[in-house]
Design a protein around this motif. Sequence first.
Motif, PDB file in Angstrom:
ATOM      1  N   LEU A  27       0.818  -1.218   0.000  1.00  0.00           N
ATOM      2  CA  LEU A  27       0.000   0.000   0.000  1.00  0.00           C
ATOM      3  C   LEU A  27       0.848   1.263   0.000  1.00  0.00           C
ATOM      4  CD1 LEU A  27      -2.906  -1.011   2.407  1.00  0.00           C
ATOM      5  CD2 LEU A  27      -2.775  -1.200  -0.089  1.00  0.00           C
ATOM      6  N   ASP A  28       2.150   1.109   0.168  1.00  0.00           N
ATOM      7  CA  ASP A  28       3.054   2.257   0.043  1.00  0.00           C
ATOM      8  C   ASP A  28       3.446   2.518  -1.411  1.00  0.00           C
ATOM      9  OD1 ASP A  28       3.121   2.739   2.777  1.00  0.00           O
ATOM     10  OD2 ASP A  28       4.783   1.348   3.091  1.00  0.00           O
ATOM     11  N   ALA A  29       2.997   1.667  -2.312  1.00  0.00           N
ATOM     12  CA  ALA A  29       3.366   1.810  -3.718  1.00  0.00           C
ATOM     13  C   ALA A  29       2.724   3.064  -4.321  1.00  0.00           C
ATOM     14  CB  ALA A  29       2.920   0.580  -4.509  1.00  0.00           C
ATOM     15  N   ARG A  30       3.318   3.530  -5.401  1.00  0.00           N
ATOM     16  CA  ARG A  30       2.769   4.645  -6.151  1.00  0.00           C
ATOM     17  C   ARG A  30       2.533   4.191  -7.588  1.00  0.00           C
ATOM     18  NH1 ARG A  30       3.015   9.280  -3.214  1.00  0.00           N
ATOM     19  NH2 ARG A  30       2.523  10.573  -5.032  1.00  0.00           N
ATOM     20  N   ILE A  31       1.452   4.682  -8.161  1.00  0.00           N
ATOM     21  CA  ILE A  31       1.135   4.412  -9.560  1.00  0.00           C
ATOM     22  C   ILE A  31       1.424   5.702 -10.318  1.00  0.00           C
ATOM     23  CG2 ILE A  31      -0.610   3.619 -11.175  1.00  0.00           C
ATOM     24  CD1 ILE A  31       0.153   1.587  -8.989  1.00  0.00           C
ATOM     25  N   GLY A  32       2.550   5.741 -10.981  1.00  0.00           N
ATOM     26  CA  GLY A  32       2.989   7.003 -11.557  1.00  0.00           C
ATOM     27  C   GLY A  32       3.310   7.976 -10.440  1.00  0.00           C
ATOM     28  N   LYS A  33       2.641   9.121 -10.448  1.00  0.00           N
ATOM     29  CA  LYS A  33       2.849  10.124  -9.409  1.00  0.00           C
ATOM     30  C   LYS A  33       1.805  10.039  -8.298  1.00  0.00           C
ATOM     31  CE  LYS A  33       4.984  13.461 -12.564  1.00  0.00           C
ATOM     32  NZ  LYS A  33       4.934  14.841 -13.119  1.00  0.00           N
ATOM     33  N   SER A  34       0.891   9.090  -8.407  1.00  0.00           N
ATOM     34  CA  SER A  34      -0.221   9.013  -7.451  1.00  0.00           C
ATOM     35  C   SER A  34      -0.011   7.897  -6.437  1.00  0.00           C
ATOM     36  CB  SER A  34      -1.540   8.756  -8.188  1.00  0.00           C
ATOM     37  OG  SER A  34      -1.807   9.773  -9.129  1.00  0.00           O
ATOM     38  N   PRO A  35      -0.431   8.111  -5.200  1.00  0.00           N
ATOM     39  CA  PRO A  35      -0.422   7.008  -4.233  1.00  0.00           C
ATOM     40  C   PRO A  35      -1.459   5.967  -4.621  1.00  0.00           C
ATOM     41  CG  PRO A  35      -1.546   8.925  -3.326  1.00  0.00           C
ATOM     42  CD  PRO A  35      -0.942   9.373  -4.624  1.00  0.00           C
ATOM     43  N   LEU A  36      -1.237   4.734  -4.214  1.00  0.00           N
ATOM     44  CA  LEU A  36      -2.141   3.640  -4.555  1.00  0.00           C
ATOM     45  C   LEU A  36      -3.356   3.620  -3.630  1.00  0.00           C
ATOM     46  CD1 LEU A  36      -2.875   0.929  -5.969  1.00  0.00           C
ATOM     47  CD2 LEU A  36      -1.424  -0.207  -4.263  1.00  0.00           C
ATOM     48  N   SER A  37      -4.535   3.591  -4.226  1.00  0.00           N
ATOM     49  CA  SER A  37      -5.764   3.271  -3.504  1.00  0.00           C
ATOM     50  C   SER A  37      -6.264   1.945  -4.073  1.00  0.00           C
ATOM     51  CB  SER A  37      -6.820   4.373  -3.681  1.00  0.00           C
ATOM     52  OG  SER A  37      -6.502   5.503  -2.916  1.00  0.00           O
ATOM     53  N   TYR A  38      -6.079   0.883  -3.326  1.00  0.00           N
ATOM     54  CA  TYR A  38      -6.378  -0.460  -3.826  1.00  0.00           C
ATOM     55  C   TYR A  38      -7.823  -0.816  -3.487  1.00  0.00           C
ATOM     56  CZ  TYR A  38      -5.924  -5.430  -4.819  1.00  0.00           C
ATOM     57  OH  TYR A  38      -6.089  -6.701  -5.337  1.00  0.00           O
ATOM     58  N   LEU A  39      -8.677  -0.857  -4.500  1.00  0.00           N
ATOM     59  CA  LEU A  39     -10.092  -1.179  -4.330  1.00  0.00           C
ATOM     60  C   LEU A  39     -10.458  -2.379  -5.204  1.00  0.00           C
ATOM     61  CD1 LEU A  39     -11.536   2.461  -4.309  1.00  0.00           C
ATOM     62  CD2 LEU A  39     -11.330   0.905  -2.349  1.00  0.00           C
ATOM     63  N   ASP A  40      -9.632  -3.409  -5.130  1.00  0.00           N
ATOM     64  CA  ASP A  40      -9.856  -4.623  -5.907  1.00  0.00           C
ATOM     65  C   ASP A  40      -9.706  -5.873  -5.049  1.00  0.00           C
ATOM     66  OD1 ASP A  40     -10.453  -6.100  -8.164  1.00  0.00           O
ATOM     67  OD2 ASP A  40      -8.392  -6.146  -8.899  1.00  0.00           O
ATOM     68  N   SER A  41     -10.068  -5.772  -3.788  1.00  0.00           N
ATOM     69  CA  SER A  41      -9.921  -6.920  -2.882  1.00  0.00           C
ATOM     70  C   SER A  41     -10.915  -8.026  -3.175  1.00  0.00           C
ATOM     71  CB  SER A  41     -10.058  -6.456  -1.426  1.00  0.00           C
ATOM     72  OG  SER A  41      -8.984  -5.608  -1.089  1.00  0.00           O
ATOM     73  N   GLY A  42     -12.000  -7.716  -3.912  1.00  0.00           N
ATOM     74  CA  GLY A  42     -12.911  -8.773  -4.318  1.00  0.00           C
ATOM     75  C   GLY A  42     -12.243  -9.767  -5.237  1.00  0.00           C
ATOM     76  N   ALA A  43     -11.213  -9.320  -5.966  1.00  0.00           N
ATOM     77  CA  ALA A  43     -10.454 -10.213  -6.839  1.00  0.00           C
ATOM     78  C   ALA A  43      -9.369 -10.925  -6.050  1.00  0.00           C
ATOM     79  CB  ALA A  43      -9.843  -9.426  -7.996  1.00  0.00           C
ATOM     80  N   THR A  44      -8.566 -10.161  -5.318  1.00  0.00           N
ATOM     81  CA  THR A  44      -7.562 -10.744  -4.429  1.00  0.00           C
ATOM     82  C   THR A  44      -7.180  -9.707  -3.390  1.00  0.00           C
ATOM     83  OG1 THR A  44      -5.523 -12.066  -4.349  1.00  0.00           O
ATOM     84  CG2 THR A  44      -5.477 -10.084  -5.708  1.00  0.00           C
ATOM     85  N   SER A  45      -6.963 -10.141  -2.185  1.00  0.00           N
ATOM     86  CA  SER A  45      -6.588  -9.224  -1.102  1.00  0.00           C
ATOM     87  C   SER A  45      -5.082  -9.024  -1.083  1.00  0.00           C
ATOM     88  CB  SER A  45      -7.055  -9.769   0.248  1.00  0.00           C
ATOM     89  OG  SER A  45      -6.326 -10.950   0.575  1.00  0.00           O
ATOM     90  N   GLN A  46      -4.654  -7.922  -0.490  1.00  0.00           N
ATOM     91  CA  GLN A  46      -3.239  -7.718  -0.232  1.00  0.00           C
ATOM     92  C   GLN A  46      -2.841  -8.480   1.039  1.00  0.00           C
ATOM     93  OE1 GLN A  46      -1.402  -6.696  -2.449  1.00  0.00           O
ATOM     94  NE2 GLN A  46      -2.875  -5.699  -3.805  1.00  0.00           N
ATOM     95  N   LYS A  47      -1.529  -8.623   1.264  1.00  0.00           N
ATOM     96  CA  LYS A  47      -1.034  -9.473   2.348  1.00  0.00           C
ATOM     97  C   LYS A  47      -0.288  -8.640   3.384  1.00  0.00           C
ATOM     98  CE  LYS A  47      -2.204 -12.114  -1.034  1.00  0.00           C
ATOM     99  NZ  LYS A  47      -3.625 -12.465  -1.207  1.00  0.00           N
ATOM    100  N   PRO A  48      -0.583  -8.831   4.655  1.00  0.00           N
ATOM    101  CA  PRO A  48       0.192  -8.135   5.682  1.00  0.00           C
ATOM    102  C   PRO A  48       1.601  -8.717   5.774  1.00  0.00           C
ATOM    103  CG  PRO A  48      -1.331  -9.669   6.709  1.00  0.00           C
ATOM    104  CD  PRO A  48      -1.642  -9.680   5.241  1.00  0.00           C
TER     105      PRO A  48
END
Length: 420
Positions: free
Chosen positions: A12-33
């Motif tokens: 969640l610290d990743a950036r997409i280009g110049k923008s911070p990531l807002s990950y709203l695709d957990s229905g497909a797969t969740s991120q991992k702690p």
Amino acid sequence: MFSRLRGDFPILDARIGKSPLSYLDSGATSQKPQCVIDTFVEYYQQRNSAVHRGAHSLAVEATDAFENGRIAVAGLVGGDAEQVCWTKNATEALNIVALGIDRASHGFGGEAAERFALSPADSIVITEMEHHANLVPWQQLAASTGAQLRWLPVTDAGELDLSRLTDIVDETTKVLAFTHVSNVLGTVNPVQRLVARAREVGAYVVLDACQSVPHMPVDFTDLDVDFAAFSAHKALGPTGLGVLWGRPGLLDALPPVLTGGSMITSVSMEESGFMPAPQRFEAGTQPVAEVAAFATAVGYLAEVGLEEIFDHERQLARILLDGIAEIPGIRVLGDAETRIGTVAFDVDGVHAHDVGQYLDSQGVAVRVGHHCAQPLHRRFGVTASTRASTYLYNNAEDCRRFLSALAEVRPFFGVAAEGA
């Protein structure tokens, strides 16, 4: 509490280009702690070995990690560890049930044939909102056995239409298979009412719990289902691991469809005997690192609290729905009262893939397409939709960034405010 959880997820610290990531695709797969990632790596660094058959220390440690994962999952969803069978994914778990019934229907095993066999006089009931994983296997079973395939329709509000429940699920029905939560609409279905009807006619209940187990308290024993399936990767765990849960007597009677090593009692050149569940359905080398990591994920979910996660997501869903309602030219698919934080919508004049690409350019990750639910999309008159799905690591700022970017989509593609 939920704001501090974001720090546990390094991606969640990743950036997409110049923008911070807002990950709203957990229905497909969740991120991992990080703790789940650490467990996965630590297993290969310190405990890697084949399970069950080795007598050396590493084999014992690996087997303990493997079986402790089973215990952890049983604690998450109810029942005993022996009711938890490891599969590659939920799709395989659902196919194991359907194909097992198919084998029984074609004369494999005396007790199995008596308990599970289907004929052209029988029916299988699913719903119009099913993911293809809980639709195609039952189509194939119906085609193989001659049984009739029926389905419960969906209302404009995105809820199951149960007005004809007693007509559709009748005395001919041998299997009622349905999703606990729609992967498109976020609708939470009335499991108790559906199970009650199945019990009245003696049908087996198969529950697709992929979108419920990660997001809300679930106890399969209390729900009184016969079989259930879900995947680890949607619940903070690794990919390549699913769960088939079942009633002990039914699991032991269901014919296995994957055979080979690790699931047999004895083998001669003429015939083989099969172990009881869960090993009955676990042929071959097992995903031990994945199981160990999933056990850590289960512990993480328990510490946060599934009821708290459910409440958090409902709050985020309200922010999304209220915000979308203020943006012209967008139609939300369904409006169920009881739901998780999943919202699918159609943008007038802009294809879903273009919507997704524009949102991605702003750092917002969503899902586009038919989400493996083509019949449901046809029900709402679209071929594809855009889906935003939240989880415990999302917050109001993610929703705000999503809504801000979404409001720019139609102007960006030159679609007039009054319509395409």
